[in-house]
Each structure stands twice: as C-alpha cells, then as structure tokens.
Write a protein that holds these residues in place. Structure first.
Motif, PDB file in Angstrom:
ATOM      1  N   LYS A   1       0.885  -1.185   0.158  1.00  0.00           N
ATOM      2  CA  LYS A   1      -0.234   0.305  -0.203  1.00  0.00           C
ATOM      3  C   LYS A   1       0.618   1.851  -0.006  1.00  0.00           C
ATOM      4  O   LYS A   1       2.140   1.903   0.775  1.00  0.00           O
TER       5      LYS A   1
ATOM      6  N   PHE B   1      -4.875  -0.783  -6.967  1.00  0.00           N
ATOM      7  CA  PHE B   1      -5.072   0.416  -6.209  1.00  0.00           C
ATOM      8  C   PHE B   1      -6.051   0.802  -6.372  1.00  0.00           C
ATOM      9  O   PHE B   1      -5.501   1.740  -7.929  1.00  0.00           O
TER      10      PHE B   1
ATOM     11  N   LEU C   1      -6.494   6.174  -0.179  1.00  0.00           N
ATOM     12  CA  LEU C   1      -6.359   5.026  -0.917  1.00  0.00           C
ATOM     13  C   LEU C   1      -8.191   4.528  -0.667  1.00  0.00           C
ATOM     14  O   LEU C   1      -8.624   5.064   0.959  1.00  0.00           O
TER      15      LEU C   1
ATOM     16  N   THR D   1      -7.524  -2.184  -1.496  1.00  0.00           N
ATOM     17  CA  THR D   1      -6.109  -3.178  -3.124  1.00  0.00           C
ATOM     18  C   THR D   1      -6.981  -4.299  -3.498  1.00  0.00           C
ATOM     19  O   THR D   1      -7.737  -4.794  -2.493  1.00  0.00           O
TER      20      THR D   1
ATOM     21  N   GLU E   1     -10.583  -0.206   2.880  1.00  0.00           N
ATOM     22  CA  GLU E   1      -9.537   0.591   4.247  1.00  0.00           C
ATOM     23  C   GLU E   1     -11.189   1.297   4.666  1.00  0.00           C
ATOM     24  O   GLU E   1     -12.417   1.001   4.498  1.00  0.00           O
TER      25      GLU E   1
END
Lengths: 118, 115
Positions: A105, B34, B46, B49, B59
């Motif tokens: 990430k 992403f 974000l 993923t 998230e």
C-alpha cells in the motif's frame, strides 16, 4: 499505522531558484520506502524519486534530490533550478516494506501546491 | 515503460445510476491494483487494494457495497460506483504494481460528476 505529513499547503519560488518541499512521516516498520510524485493540473501522477529506509545515500534524480533525515523522520524534496513547468501539486508518499509491507500500500500526504514565478 | 490505461477519463451520470471505471495494465501483469479517490486540491485517499482472483481489501470507512471492485485478471480491475449520489463526485485514479522493484504505474484518472 503509517502516517505522512506535508505542512506546506502552498509554496512560491522564483524561476531558476531552488525550493524545498517538506515531508515528515511516522511508522513503526523498520523497513519502508518514501516516494515523491508530481501531479500537474491534468491529474496524472508522475513519479519523481524514491528513497529506501536502509539506503545509505540520499536519492537524486536530475534536478530532484531527497534530503532524508531518518532520525527526524523527514524526507524533504529539493528541486534545484526551478522551471515554470515545475508548477504542480507535489505529494510525498510512504510504503511499509517490512512486516507491514505485504500489501504494498502506498499512502499519500496532503500535498504541496508549488507555483514557480517568472 | 509500463502503461496503465484508465477509462473513461470523465463521466457524468444521473443520481441513482451506477458507473463502471476500468483500469487496465497494457504491457505488464499487475499483481496488485489500488484505487484512490481525490477531492479537488486534496490528497489521494486509498479506497481499496485488489489482487487478481481475490476479494478486494477496503480501507476503513469505504463502503464495500457502494464501491464494488473486481480484479478479474492480471491486467484488469474495475471500480463500480453503485447508486451514485452527488457526494460521490470526485477524481478516481487507479495504480498498478507488478513487483516492488518496478514501482507503481498510475492511470490517468476518471473525473466523475453525479448530477
């Protein structure tokens, strides 16, 4: 949790001068990577430079250099000889690469808007 | 170099409809993709993923049922905004990575406007 802080919402610089964009970070992972990206008004993300936490030397890429101070947890971007085309949003980002790195990430700071004046 | 194609680049849709955004790696196989959301003059946040063949990891605070992510192959991931509302209007941008050494390749982004 990882965190990236950019305290300068906006910066002005005269053409041909150098400018430093600040970035501080926080992570408990001993291994991490720090990135800088440029985002012009078109929205594309342009990779500028990368610094690994275990790299012995500060990263440099042409007019871009990264002032990495590990103890202070800072990774400031230095742009030398500013050009009008450098006017854009600049983002600092971090990726945990150790035990927190399985996901790859990339987390971004809030960005700094740089305006280069003629 | 690595290229990620994102379509559409902009879309306007009516409130209550769904919109699908595609992100395709053209010349490499992306192990992970992403999805980010960006409001004007703000950071890239974000959203999720996605790995090929498995469910996306969202998230905290991102509604899974509203933002459906599918990563059907190593070269394609899609984000569907379901029952879109004006507050979903934003710039959505994808990123793909083959391996850590190659770095990230970003799509050109999609500007979504819900009216």
């Amino acid at each position: 949790a990882q965190k990236i802080t950019q305290t300068q919402p906006g910066m002005f610089v005269q053409e041909k001068e150098a400018v430093t964009l600040d970035c501080t970070y926080d992570t408990s992972d001993p291994s991490y990577g720090l990135f800088w990206y440029k985002q012009p008004s078109s929205g594309e993300m342009i990779f500028l430079i990368y610094q690994g936490s275990y790299d012995q030397q500060n990263a440099t890429e042409g007019r871009y250099s990264l002032n990495f101070q590990k103890a202070r947890k800072s990774a400031n971007l230095v742009i030398s000889a500013s050009q009008l085309g450098d006017s854009a949003m600049y983002f600092c980002a971090m990726r945990e690469e150790g035990y927190g790195g399985a996901t790859n990430k990339l987390i971004f700071g809030t960005g700094t808007l740089l305006a280069v004046q003629p | 170099g690595a290229v990620v194609s994102q379509h559409p680049s902009w879309v306007i849709c009516k409130s209550g409809t769904s919109v699908k955004i595609e992100c395709r790696s053209l010349d490499f196989q992306a192990t992970t993709m992403f999805w980010y959301r960006q409001f004007p003059k703000q950071s890239l946040m974000l959203m999720a993923t996605s790995n090929e063949g498995s469910k996306a990891t969202y998230e905290q605070g991102v509604e899974k049922d509203k933002f459906l992510i599918n990563h059907a192959s190593l070269t394609l991931s899609t984000l569907t905004v379901t029952s879109a509302h004006p507050e979903d209007s934003s710039f959505y941008i994808c990123s793909a990575i083959r391996n850590r050494e190659d770095g990230y390749t970003f799509g050109s982004g999609t500007r979504l406007t819900v009216v």
